[in-house]
Design a protein around this motif. Structure first.
Motif, PDB file in Angstrom:
ATOM      1  N   GLY A  33       0.807  -1.205   0.000  1.00 47.05           N
ATOM      2  CA  GLY A  33       0.000   0.000   0.000  1.00 47.05           C
ATOM      3  C   GLY A  33       0.843   1.259   0.000  1.00 47.05           C
ATOM      4  N   SER A  34       0.187   2.370  -0.273  1.00 45.92           N
ATOM      5  CA  SER A  34       0.911   3.635  -0.360  1.00 45.92           C
ATOM      6  C   SER A  34       1.512   4.029   0.985  1.00 45.92           C
ATOM      7  N   THR A  35       0.806   3.769   2.062  1.00 43.75           N
ATOM      8  CA  THR A  35       1.335   4.118   3.386  1.00 43.75           C
ATOM      9  C   THR A  35       2.575   3.300   3.698  1.00 43.75           C
ATOM     10  N   THR A  36       2.551   2.018   3.365  1.00 46.99           N
ATOM     11  CA  THR A  36       3.707   1.155   3.585  1.00 46.99           C
ATOM     12  C   THR A  36       4.898   1.648   2.784  1.00 46.99           C
ATOM     13  N   ASP A  37       4.653   2.016   1.522  1.00 50.48           N
ATOM     14  CA  ASP A  37       5.733   2.546   0.687  1.00 50.48           C
ATOM     15  C   ASP A  37       6.333   3.800   1.310  1.00 50.48           C
ATOM     16  N   LYS A  38       5.479   4.677   1.793  1.00 52.19           N
ATOM     17  CA  LYS A  38       5.964   5.927   2.377  1.00 52.19           C
ATOM     18  C   LYS A  38       6.754   5.682   3.658  1.00 52.19           C
ATOM     19  N   ILE A  39       6.283   4.757   4.488  1.00 44.90           N
ATOM     20  CA  ILE A  39       6.991   4.447   5.734  1.00 44.90           C
ATOM     21  C   ILE A  39       8.356   3.839   5.438  1.00 44.90           C
ATOM     22  N   LYS A  40       8.373   2.853   4.540  1.00 47.19           N
ATOM     23  CA  LYS A  40       9.647   2.234   4.170  1.00 47.19           C
ATOM     24  C   LYS A  40      10.573   3.252   3.518  1.00 47.19           C
ATOM     25  N   GLY A  41      10.004   4.122   2.718  1.00 47.50           N
ATOM     26  CA  GLY A  41      10.800   5.168   2.073  1.00 47.50           C
ATOM     27  C   GLY A  41      11.435   6.100   3.078  1.00 47.50           C
ATOM     28  N   ASN A  42      10.650   6.532   4.061  1.00 53.73           N
ATOM     29  CA  ASN A  42      11.194   7.405   5.104  1.00 53.73           C
ATOM     30  C   ASN A  42      12.310   6.709   5.875  1.00 53.73           C
ATOM     31  N   ALA A  43      12.100   5.442   6.190  1.00 56.32           N
ATOM     32  CA  ALA A  43      13.111   4.687   6.935  1.00 56.32           C
ATOM     33  C   ALA A  43      14.389   4.547   6.113  1.00 56.32           C
ATOM     34  N   ASN A  44      14.266   4.170   4.849  1.00 57.98           N
ATOM     35  CA  ASN A  44      15.452   4.009   4.003  1.00 57.98           C
ATOM     36  C   ASN A  44      16.183   5.331   3.804  1.00 57.98           C
ATOM     37  N   GLU A  45      15.417   6.400   3.657  1.00 60.82           N
ATOM     38  CA  GLU A  45      16.050   7.703   3.482  1.00 60.82           C
ATOM     39  C   GLU A  45      16.830   8.099   4.740  1.00 60.82           C
ATOM     40  N   ALA A  46      16.224   7.891   5.906  1.00 52.55           N
ATOM     41  CA  ALA A  46      16.893   8.239   7.157  1.00 52.55           C
ATOM     42  C   ALA A  46      18.133   7.379   7.387  1.00 52.55           C
ATOM     43  N   ILE A  47      18.016   6.084   7.136  1.00 52.16           N
ATOM     44  CA  ILE A  47      19.159   5.186   7.310  1.00 52.16           C
ATOM     45  C   ILE A  47      20.270   5.554   6.322  1.00 52.16           C
ATOM     46  N   GLY A  48      19.874   5.879   5.104  1.00 49.06           N
ATOM     47  CA  GLY A  48      20.852   6.281   4.103  1.00 49.06           C
ATOM     48  C   GLY A  48      21.611   7.527   4.513  1.00 49.06           C
ATOM     49  N   LYS A  49      20.892   8.511   5.034  1.00 46.84           N
ATOM     50  CA  LYS A  49      21.542   9.741   5.490  1.00 46.84           C
ATOM     51  C   LYS A  49      22.483   9.446   6.658  1.00 46.84           C
ATOM     52  N   ALA A  50      22.047   8.568   7.552  1.00 48.38           N
ATOM     53  CA  ALA A  50      22.898   8.209   8.690  1.00 48.38           C
ATOM     54  C   ALA A  50      24.174   7.512   8.217  1.00 48.38           C
ATOM     55  N   LYS A  51      24.026   6.591   7.273  1.00 47.95           N
ATOM     56  CA  LYS A  51      25.198   5.895   6.731  1.00 47.95           C
ATOM     57  C   LYS A  51      26.167   6.886   6.089  1.00 47.95           C
ATOM     58  N   GLN A  52      25.611   7.840   5.363  1.00 51.45           N
ATOM     59  CA  GLN A  52      26.469   8.837   4.734  1.00 51.45           C
ATOM     60  C   GLN A  52      27.225   9.650   5.781  1.00 51.45           C
ATOM     61  N   GLY A  53      26.538  10.015   6.837  1.00 43.23           N
ATOM     62  CA  GLY A  53      27.178  10.775   7.916  1.00 43.23           C
ATOM     63  C   GLY A  53      28.278   9.980   8.598  1.00 43.23           C
ATOM     64  N   ILE A  54      27.996   8.719   8.861  1.00 43.98           N
ATOM     65  CA  ILE A  54      29.003   7.862   9.488  1.00 43.98           C
ATOM     66  C   ILE A  54      30.177   7.660   8.541  1.00 43.98           C
ATOM     67  N   GLY A  55      29.876   7.463   7.272  1.00 42.85           N
ATOM     68  CA  GLY A  55      30.932   7.302   6.272  1.00 42.85           C
ATOM     69  C   GLY A  55      31.803   8.537   6.176  1.00 42.85           C
ATOM     70  N   GLU A  56      31.175   9.699   6.263  1.00 44.05           N
ATOM     71  CA  GLU A  56      31.916  10.961   6.228  1.00 44.05           C
ATOM     72  C   GLU A  56      32.806  11.082   7.461  1.00 44.05           C
ATOM     73  N   ALA A  57      32.248  10.742   8.610  1.00 42.31           N
ATOM     74  CA  ALA A  57      33.003  10.865   9.864  1.00 42.31           C
ATOM     75  C   ALA A  57      34.169   9.887   9.936  1.00 42.31           C
ATOM     76  N   THR A  58      33.994   8.713   9.359  1.00 36.51           N
ATOM     77  CA  THR A  58      35.041   7.690   9.438  1.00 36.51           C
ATOM     78  C   THR A  58      35.923   7.641   8.198  1.00 36.51           C
ATOM     79  N   GLY A  59      35.566   8.417   7.196  1.00 37.30           N
ATOM     80  CA  GLY A  59      36.345   8.410   5.964  1.00 37.30           C
ATOM     81  C   GLY A  59      36.091   7.193   5.090  1.00 37.30           C
ATOM     82  N   SER A  60      34.932   6.565   5.274  1.00 37.42           N
ATOM     83  CA  SER A  60      34.601   5.361   4.510  1.00 37.42           C
ATOM     84  C   SER A  60      33.804   5.726   3.267  1.00 37.42           C
TER      85      SER A  60
END
Length: 72
Positions: free
Chosen positions: A2-29
């Motif tokens: 459903g559309s709500t499920t897509d939006k929830i999963k999308g928000n989660a993936n976007e947030a996790i992706g941003k976090a990974k990028q931040g950690i990668g930036e901080a660690t030089g990965s």
């Protein structure tokens, strides 16, 4: 899915992706930064899919309502 499920999963993936990028930036990965960017884009795509499903459902509902009014 459903559309709500897509939006929830999308928000989660976007947030996790941003976090990974931040950690990668901080660690030089570069690998972690890349994974984060890919996951963030995936999340944005999922959110767009949810929005498209909502728009399609609304259009179908409007068409059905117009058809009912036309037959009354």
């Amino acid at each position: 899915m459903g559309s709500t499920t897509d939006k929830i999963k999308g928000n989660a993936n976007e947030a996790i992706g941003k976090a990974k990028q931040g950690i990668g930036e901080a660690t030089g990965s570069d690998r972690l930064k890349g994974e984060g960017a890919v996951q963030e884009v995936k999340g944005k795509g999922q959110q767009a899919m949810g929005d498209a499903k909502d728009a399609a459902k609304e259009a179908i509902d409007r068409a059905a309502a117009a058809a009912r009014r036309a037959t009354e």
